[in-house]
Design a protein around this motif. Sequence first.
Motif, PDB file in Angstrom:
ATOM      1  N   GLU A 202      42.878  37.419  40.809  1.00  0.00           N
ATOM      2  CA  GLU A 202      43.356  37.530  42.057  1.00  0.00           C
ATOM      3  C   GLU A 202      44.731  37.419  42.082  1.00  0.00           C
ATOM      4  O   GLU A 202      45.379  38.107  43.079  1.00  0.00           O
ATOM      5  CB  GLU A 202      42.978  35.873  42.775  1.00  0.00           C
ATOM      6  N   TYR A 203      45.626  36.659  41.277  1.00  0.00           N
ATOM      7  CA  TYR A 203      47.066  36.653  41.333  1.00  0.00           C
ATOM      8  C   TYR A 203      47.598  38.128  41.093  1.00  0.00           C
ATOM      9  O   TYR A 203      48.914  38.377  41.814  1.00  0.00           O
ATOM     10  CB  TYR A 203      47.536  35.815  40.263  1.00  0.00           C
TER      11      TYR A 203
ATOM     12  N   LEU B  14      41.718  43.147  33.769  1.00  0.00           N
ATOM     13  CA  LEU B  14      42.557  43.562  35.099  1.00  0.00           C
ATOM     14  C   LEU B  14      42.749  45.082  35.102  1.00  0.00           C
ATOM     15  O   LEU B  14      42.412  45.528  36.196  1.00  0.00           O
ATOM     16  CB  LEU B  14      43.940  43.101  35.093  1.00  0.00           C
ATOM     17  N   THR B  15      42.726  45.448  34.102  1.00  0.00           N
ATOM     18  CA  THR B  15      42.887  47.306  34.014  1.00  0.00           C
ATOM     19  C   THR B  15      41.856  47.893  34.562  1.00  0.00           C
ATOM     20  O   THR B  15      41.687  48.555  35.392  1.00  0.00           O
ATOM     21  CB  THR B  15      43.450  47.649  32.592  1.00  0.00           C
ATOM     22  N   VAL B  16      40.538  47.329  34.082  1.00  0.00           N
ATOM     23  CA  VAL B  16      39.192  48.007  34.314  1.00  0.00           C
ATOM     24  C   VAL B  16      39.078  47.701  35.979  1.00  0.00           C
ATOM     25  O   VAL B  16      38.477  48.766  36.482  1.00  0.00           O
ATOM     26  CB  VAL B  16      38.254  47.643  33.393  1.00  0.00           C
ATOM     27  N   MET B  17      39.315  46.642  36.329  1.00  0.00           N
ATOM     28  CA  MET B  17      39.255  46.359  37.643  1.00  0.00           C
ATOM     29  C   MET B  17      39.955  47.258  38.621  1.00  0.00           C
ATOM     30  O   MET B  17      39.704  47.581  39.564  1.00  0.00           O
ATOM     31  CB  MET B  17      39.471  44.705  37.906  1.00  0.00           C
ATOM     32  N   GLN B  18      41.262  47.340  38.253  1.00  0.00           N
ATOM     33  CA  GLN B  18      42.232  48.244  38.668  1.00  0.00           C
ATOM     34  C   GLN B  18      41.696  49.706  38.977  1.00  0.00           C
ATOM     35  O   GLN B  18      42.161  50.205  40.189  1.00  0.00           O
ATOM     36  CB  GLN B  18      43.769  48.077  38.112  1.00  0.00           C
ATOM     37  N   ASN B  19      41.286  50.154  37.920  1.00  0.00           N
ATOM     38  CA  ASN B  19      40.926  51.604  37.897  1.00  0.00           C
ATOM     39  C   ASN B  19      39.424  51.755  38.431  1.00  0.00           C
ATOM     40  O   ASN B  19      39.148  53.000  38.442  1.00  0.00           O
ATOM     41  CB  ASN B  19      40.963  52.013  36.250  1.00  0.00           C
ATOM     42  N   CYS B  20      38.547  50.919  38.378  1.00  0.00           N
ATOM     43  CA  CYS B  20      37.222  51.039  39.036  1.00  0.00           C
ATOM     44  C   CYS B  20      37.073  50.231  40.317  1.00  0.00           C
ATOM     45  O   CYS B  20      36.809  49.222  40.217  1.00  0.00           O
ATOM     46  CB  CYS B  20      36.203  50.549  37.936  1.00  0.00           C
ATOM     47  N   PRO B  21      37.521  50.872  41.294  1.00  0.00           N
ATOM     48  CA  PRO B  21      37.561  50.140  42.729  1.00  0.00           C
ATOM     49  C   PRO B  21      36.141  49.683  43.164  1.00  0.00           C
ATOM     50  O   PRO B  21      36.130  48.930  44.009  1.00  0.00           O
ATOM     51  CB  PRO B  21      38.244  51.191  43.682  1.00  0.00           C
TER      52      PRO B  21
ATOM     53  N   LYS C   6      36.728  29.995  36.495  1.00  0.00           N
ATOM     54  CA  LYS C   6      37.885  30.122  37.407  1.00  0.00           C
ATOM     55  C   LYS C   6      39.345  30.625  37.178  1.00  0.00           C
ATOM     56  O   LYS C   6      39.867  31.265  37.900  1.00  0.00           O
ATOM     57  CB  LYS C   6      37.780  28.870  38.356  1.00  0.00           C
ATOM     58  N   ALA C   7      39.693  30.059  35.682  1.00  0.00           N
ATOM     59  CA  ALA C   7      40.993  30.620  35.436  1.00  0.00           C
ATOM     60  C   ALA C   7      41.261  31.895  35.502  1.00  0.00           C
ATOM     61  O   ALA C   7      42.311  32.716  35.648  1.00  0.00           O
ATOM     62  CB  ALA C   7      41.325  29.764  34.158  1.00  0.00           C
ATOM     63  N   ILE C   8      40.071  32.585  34.908  1.00  0.00           N
ATOM     64  CA  ILE C   8      40.189  34.141  34.884  1.00  0.00           C
ATOM     65  C   ILE C   8      40.076  34.750  36.248  1.00  0.00           C
ATOM     66  O   ILE C   8      40.662  35.795  36.470  1.00  0.00           O
ATOM     67  CB  ILE C   8      38.989  34.607  33.957  1.00  0.00           C
TER      68      ILE C   8
END
Length: 294
Positions: free
Chosen positions: A250-251, A210-217, A243-245
């Motif tokens: 997404e949440y 999640l952190t890397v997705m948030q910081n690397c748009p 899908k759980a990940i």
Amino acid sequence: MKFFATLLFSFMVSCVFAQEQVSFFFESNKFVLQKDELLKLNKWLTANKDLKVVGVYGFCDEVGTVGYNDTLAKKRIDYVFNIIKNRVKIREDFKTRSFGKLHTLSPIKSENRKVTLYYILPKDFVNEEKIITEKQEVILESKKTKVKFPDVYVYENPDGSTFNIKIDTVFMKKVSLADIGEKIKLESMNFFVDTFAIMPQSRSVMFELLTVMQNCPDLKIQIQGHICCVKKDFRDLSTQRAKAIYKFLEYNGIEKSRMTFIGFGSSKPLYALPEKTEAEREANRRVEIEIIAN
């Protein structure tokens, strides 16, 4: 952005290897060379049979989806590689890369439908390791991220309270620097037996992603699930776990357009079924992310 880093890498490779690269061009939607380009390739092989190939790179134009272009680029790489593999020396640890729609290098479409070979001339064999090391250092330098990842994720509950989660900056940097097409295993990603419920001890892995997705748009990924032990994934657990990940991301605010998920069952094992040891079963039972854009 990673796209520009790739362009810089392409430029720097040209500088390090001077003119030691050659390209062969394809017709639109084709992965077999036309007669004139095939003749060009065979002439080049005849004239340069003593050199050593260190990289094979495939490109497409912007027509078609990313997935289609990536597959087409890989087919072009395979086609050229199968022609050259018994006719010139090839470095054992060479890497094949495919660059589809996201790596168009020229506004002229026909110039992007190509496979490029990077190679070392016989006179440079004595310095081969030095050349390769310098090349790798150039790549790493050009791809250094300015993102400074935290080693603690502060999670806010709906009631406003917070708690800290220790996360691994090494993993996040690895993802942020990965090439398109590279697959990275989510280490210690565990689920309760025969379910897609994530075990509490895997919580930190989720927040690292999640952190890397948030910081690397610009980062886009495909989440890929795999199971072990059985040839048929009757309950489609591999898909449900991926899908759980996906749903967790997404949440927590990651846009759907930046990620997809897929389950492969046991069709892509790292070790042949049936596995001989628990270590082999654990290796096959995994979740990976594939870098789609960066």
